[in-house]
Design a protein around this motif. Structure first.
Motif, PDB file in Angstrom:
ATOM      1  N   GLU A 238      52.198  39.807  31.236  1.00 18.03           N
ATOM      2  CA  GLU A 238      51.234  39.781  30.133  1.00 18.03           C
ATOM      3  C   GLU A 238      49.936  39.180  30.652  1.00 18.03           C
ATOM      4  O   GLU A 238      49.869  37.982  30.955  1.00 18.03           O
ATOM      5  CB  GLU A 238      51.764  38.983  28.947  1.00 18.03           C
TER       6      GLU A 238
ATOM      7  N   GLU B 149      43.318  41.980  38.879  1.00  7.25           N
ATOM      8  CA  GLU B 149      43.957  42.545  37.680  1.00  7.25           C
ATOM      9  C   GLU B 149      45.470  42.297  37.627  1.00  7.25           C
ATOM     10  O   GLU B 149      46.118  42.648  36.637  1.00  7.25           O
ATOM     11  CB  GLU B 149      43.677  44.049  37.565  1.00  7.25           C
TER      12      GLU B 149
ATOM     13  N   PRO C 219      45.857  38.125  30.301  1.00  3.96           N
ATOM     14  CA  PRO C 219      45.057  37.514  29.231  1.00  3.96           C
ATOM     15  C   PRO C 219      44.428  38.574  28.339  1.00  3.96           C
ATOM     16  O   PRO C 219      43.763  39.499  28.821  1.00  3.96           O
ATOM     17  CB  PRO C 219      43.997  36.730  29.998  1.00  3.96           C
ATOM     18  N   GLY C 220      44.646  38.463  27.041  1.00  4.00           N
ATOM     19  CA  GLY C 220      44.043  39.385  26.095  1.00  4.00           C
ATOM     20  C   GLY C 220      44.681  40.754  26.032  1.00  4.00           C
ATOM     21  O   GLY C 220      44.182  41.643  25.326  1.00  4.00           O
ATOM     22  N   LYS C 221      45.774  40.949  26.762  1.00  6.91           N
ATOM     23  CA  LYS C 221      46.441  42.241  26.771  1.00  6.91           C
ATOM     24  C   LYS C 221      47.896  42.092  26.332  1.00  6.91           C
ATOM     25  O   LYS C 221      48.419  40.995  26.245  1.00  6.91           O
ATOM     26  CB  LYS C 221      46.371  42.847  28.174  1.00  6.91           C
TER      27      LYS C 221
END
Length: 116
Positions: A39, A88, A41-43
């Motif tokens: 997971e 990423e 950040p923000g996804k």
């Protein structure tokens, strides 16, 4: 009681490597598919890789050729070797047990941060 405990995360520079481990207990490890899910950040949650009970390996396209999943049934361990890490790839990485088409147990997660 089922327990999954991840370790091995940390801060690494782009292009570097890390090896995540997941120690399993409380069930017959040999019988289960085991997966890594991350997971960022923000996804949302993103499936990364799975190793079947028989040793068949599956990978998400985003990490294919860079990450390798493996398992040690004698020690109830599953690993994720991560090479050529990219920014990423920064995420919390979870080890999960598969039951059918669902994950029924999760570890607490280990943070991987790829940054210079």
């Amino acid at each position: 009681e089922v327990h999954l405990v991840e370790s091995g995360g940390g801060l690494v520079q782009p292009g570097g490597s890390l090896r995540l481990s997941c120690a399993a207990s409380g069930f017959n490890f040999d019988d289960y598919f085991m997966s890594w899910v991350r997971e960022a950040p923000g996804k949302g949650l993103e499936w990364v890789s799975t190793v079947s009970a028989g040793g068949t390996l599956e990978y998400a396209e985003s990490i294919k050729g860079r990450f390798t999943i493996s398992r040690d049934n004698a020690k109830n361990l599953v690993f994720l070797q991560m090479n050529s890490l990219k920014s990423e790839d920064t995420a919390v990485y979870y080890c999960a047990r598969e039951l059918g088409y669902e994950y029924d147990y999760w570890g607490q997660g280990t943070q991987v941060t790829v940054s210079s």
